[in-house]
Scaffold this active site. Structure first.
Site, PDB file in Angstrom:
ATOM      1  N   GLY A 130       0.996  -1.174   0.046  1.00  0.00           N
ATOM      2  CA  GLY A 130      -0.137   0.022  -0.162  1.00  0.00           C
ATOM      3  C   GLY A 130       0.755   1.181  -0.183  1.00  0.00           C
ATOM      4  N   SER A 131       0.189   2.113   0.772  1.00  0.00           N
ATOM      5  CA  SER A 131       0.931   3.501   0.629  1.00  0.00           C
ATOM      6  C   SER A 131       2.145   3.903   1.250  1.00  0.00           C
ATOM      7  CB  SER A 131      -0.099   4.394   1.382  1.00  0.00           C
ATOM      8  OG  SER A 131       0.245   5.614   2.032  1.00  0.00           O
ATOM      9  N   SER A 132       2.827   4.847   0.632  1.00  0.00           N
ATOM     10  CA  SER A 132       4.138   5.232   1.156  1.00  0.00           C
ATOM     11  C   SER A 132       4.092   5.891   2.638  1.00  0.00           C
ATOM     12  CB  SER A 132       4.798   6.080   0.215  1.00  0.00           C
ATOM     13  OG  SER A 132       4.187   7.328  -0.166  1.00  0.00           O
ATOM     14  N   GLY A 133       2.803   5.967   3.015  1.00  0.00           N
ATOM     15  CA  GLY A 133       2.711   6.432   4.514  1.00  0.00           C
ATOM     16  C   GLY A 133       3.156   5.281   5.532  1.00  0.00           C
ATOM     17  N   TYR A 191      -9.443   2.969  -0.100  1.00  0.00           N
ATOM     18  CA  TYR A 191      -8.951   3.657   0.973  1.00  0.00           C
ATOM     19  C   TYR A 191     -10.049   4.246   1.844  1.00  0.00           C
ATOM     20  CZ  TYR A 191      -4.012   2.478   0.251  1.00  0.00           C
ATOM     21  OH  TYR A 191      -2.806   2.016   0.084  1.00  0.00           O
TER      22      TYR A 191
END
Lengths: 139, 425
Positions: A64-67, B394
């Site tokens: 998923g996200s780079s966060g 999301y």
């Protein structure tokens, strides 16, 4: 008592022990966990609603996200991080996240931890020595 | 890790406390990866300004404190020096120019403005978008970059042929003031080959097709690199932007090969590095349908109250498409319509009259953020419709809303009727 030893590569040093929380699903950071509670929130995730706070988190890797790192960084600041992490697949997300959690972390094992460690097993992680000691809960 | 003399000096503190902390972080990170050295980079895309409720709690301590904690992982608060590498700011917490959003969070608007000034003065360019490649930061093929934002990373590696891993807030912070990032993963040429083959057996043509393909293959290959066979239509920037964002949401895809489309891909065999694929996947009607149903699995009520367009941020072409669909029409009093585009492109939308058309229909054009990042939606939102697979993936997890995924035309119809009538056709 059944004791099993695993050997892996140090990601972040240190020694810790606790109860295992195991998932075969990769984990998202941003949009996947709530750092205030340590719970997984991803709708389709098998751990949705379960907290990893103070557990030894055993998982395949990050997605998923780079966060990712930022969310596990926030989990550390909120006191909800796992006690140690064991994972199979090295990516920048999970490695940077491990550094931010500042908990013992290992990867590249001689045997797959997902096939050996089950929920509730007692796990001692000595990341400096690269050793995981698993005590099966039903033994 | 082997460090050069210049890197050793940075680690020893010769360039000040912040650079020392940054180099210390890069060494810890590099060792965690199993990397044996760093590589020079002069193209960093990261996040610096305090966004999100948890980080804003730190804002009262000042921007040096935010930088120290969240960009350097330093307990001690050190002063941020000017950046050493060309550095751009990605998407932010709110659209501080937008009255409705500003009103919802006056405090966040103030913190963001102060952060923009602070980090801007250090040399962080305020592109304020998840799509830096749409507004001036287009790397060159082979360039070593340090980018955050999964949808931008997959675009950078695949469509541009530059080299970046999915970096994080802390590693891009450290890279910005050292000009270094671990030499690992996709920086290394032999790691850029495909290991999976995806055999596409249906037509993939419009935006929704590309989003569904991306969402499906992310689940299939997870973090691995696929090469595609059987694609018959020429994708554009907006289709690959949507496709990549979807693949990076359902999986962790950071790179793909499309023979004849992506610059590093001479042929299917070349993309695979002369090896047999580790796994071959079929993408047909069944797989497309499964992706559609998974994306729409949270949606129960057809009464839509919020329509979100522009994730990743819309191109000017997409804003124009929305304006055309809305021309002379009016959205339902029960719905809100927000269209997101980078600030620099909003200027063009304003000048071209598209913003006025969207406003006249009752919609809004916003920049700098998105509902998933800001966690701000129109008050009382329960059911969202979006043309973005990423946002549909999301938003339910982050905010608890229901989400419909469909085409931009279906989303605009939902805005006008207040009801979802879209579907996979």
């Amino acid at each position: 008592m059944t004791r099993i030893l695993l050997h892996g590569r140090k990601v972040v040093g240190g020694v810790s022990e606790g109860e295992a929380l195991v998932t075969r699903d990769t984990i998202s950071g941003w949009g996947g966990i709530d750092p205030r509670t340590g719970k997984v929130v991803e709708t389709h995730h098998e751990l949705c609603g379960v907290s990893f706070k103070d557990k030894i988190l055993v998982f395949p890797g990050a997605k998923g996200s780079s966060g990712w790192s930022q969310y596990f960084h926030l989990a550390r600041l909120a006191g909800t991080a796992p006690k140690a992490i064991l994972y199979n697949r090295t990516t920048t997300k999970v490695a940077l996240g491990a550094v931010m959690m500042r908990v013992p972390a290992l990867t590249d094992f001689d045997r797959d931890p997902l096939s050996i460690i089950e929920n509730g097993d007692w796990v001692r992680v000595d990341a400096d020595q690269g050793i995981v000691e698993v005590t099966k809960k039903d033994s | 890790m082997k460090l050069t003399d210049a890197e050793r000096r940075m680690l020893d503190g010769a360039e000040g406390a912040a650079v020392q902390r940054a180099m210390d972080l890069l060494v810890r990170y590099g060792e965690a990866l199993g990397a044996d050295r760093l590589v020079e980079t002069n193209n960093v895309c990261g996040t610096f300004v305090a966004a999100g409720p948890m980080i804003r709690e730190f804002a009262s301590k000042g921007n040096d404190a935010i930088f120290s904690e969240f960009n350097l992982d330093s307990n001690e608060h050190v002063a941020m020096p000017p950046v050493k590498a060309y550095t751009c700011h990605l998407i932010m917490g709110i659209d501080s120019e937008h009255p409705e959003m500003r009103q919802l969070s006056e405090d966040a608007a103030r913190v963001q403005k102060e952060g923009e000034r602070f980090f801007g003065a250090k040399g962080v360019n305020m592109l304020s978008t998840c799509t830096p490649y749409q507004v001036g930061n287009v790397p060159v093929m082979g360039e070593h970059c340090a980018w955050m934002e999964s949808s931008a990373v997959i675009y950078c590696n695949s469509v541009v042929g530059a080299r970046t891993n999915t970096e994080g807030r802390e590693s891009t912070g450290a890279a910005s003031i050292t000009g270094r990032i671990p030499y690992f993963g996709l920086h290394i040429p032999e790691n850029r080959f495909a290991s999976h083959l995806v055999d596409v057996q249906i037509a993939v043509d419009d935006m929704m097709d590309w989003g569904l393909l991306g969402y499906a293959i992310g689940e299939m290959v997870e973090e691995d690199i696929p090469v595609f066979r059987g694609l018959t239509s020429q994708p554009s920037l907006i289709k690959l932007k949507h496709f990549g964002a979807a693949a990076a949401s359902s999986g962790g895809v950071e790179m793909y090969h499309m023979p004849g489309v992506t610059p590093e891909t001479k042929s299917e065999e070349g993309a695979l590095g002369g090896r047999a694929p580790r796994r071959t996947w079929v993408y047909g009607q069944k797989e497309q349908r499964a992706a559609y149903e998974k994306l729409n699995s949270t949606a129960k009520s057809a009464d839509v109250d919020f329509i979100m367009l522009g994730c990743p941020h819309n191109s000017i072409e997409q804003v124009w498409q929305v304006a055309r669909l809305l021309e002379g029409r009016r959205i339902s009093p029960n719905t809100s319509l927000w269209v997101f585009t980078p600030r620099a492109l909003k200027e063009i939308a304003d000048r071209s009259g598209y913003t006025d058309v969207i406003k006249a229909a009752g919609g809004h054009v916003l920049s700098d953020t998105c509902p998933a990042i800001s966690r701000i939606m129109p008050k009382g939102t329960k059911v969202v419709a979006t043309d973005s697979a990423k946002q549909a993936h999301y938003l339910p997890a982050i905010t608890g809303v229901q989400a419909w995924f469909g085409s931009v035309a279906d989303c605009v119809e939902a805005a006008i009727e207040g009801r979802w009538t879209g579907g996979l056709r």
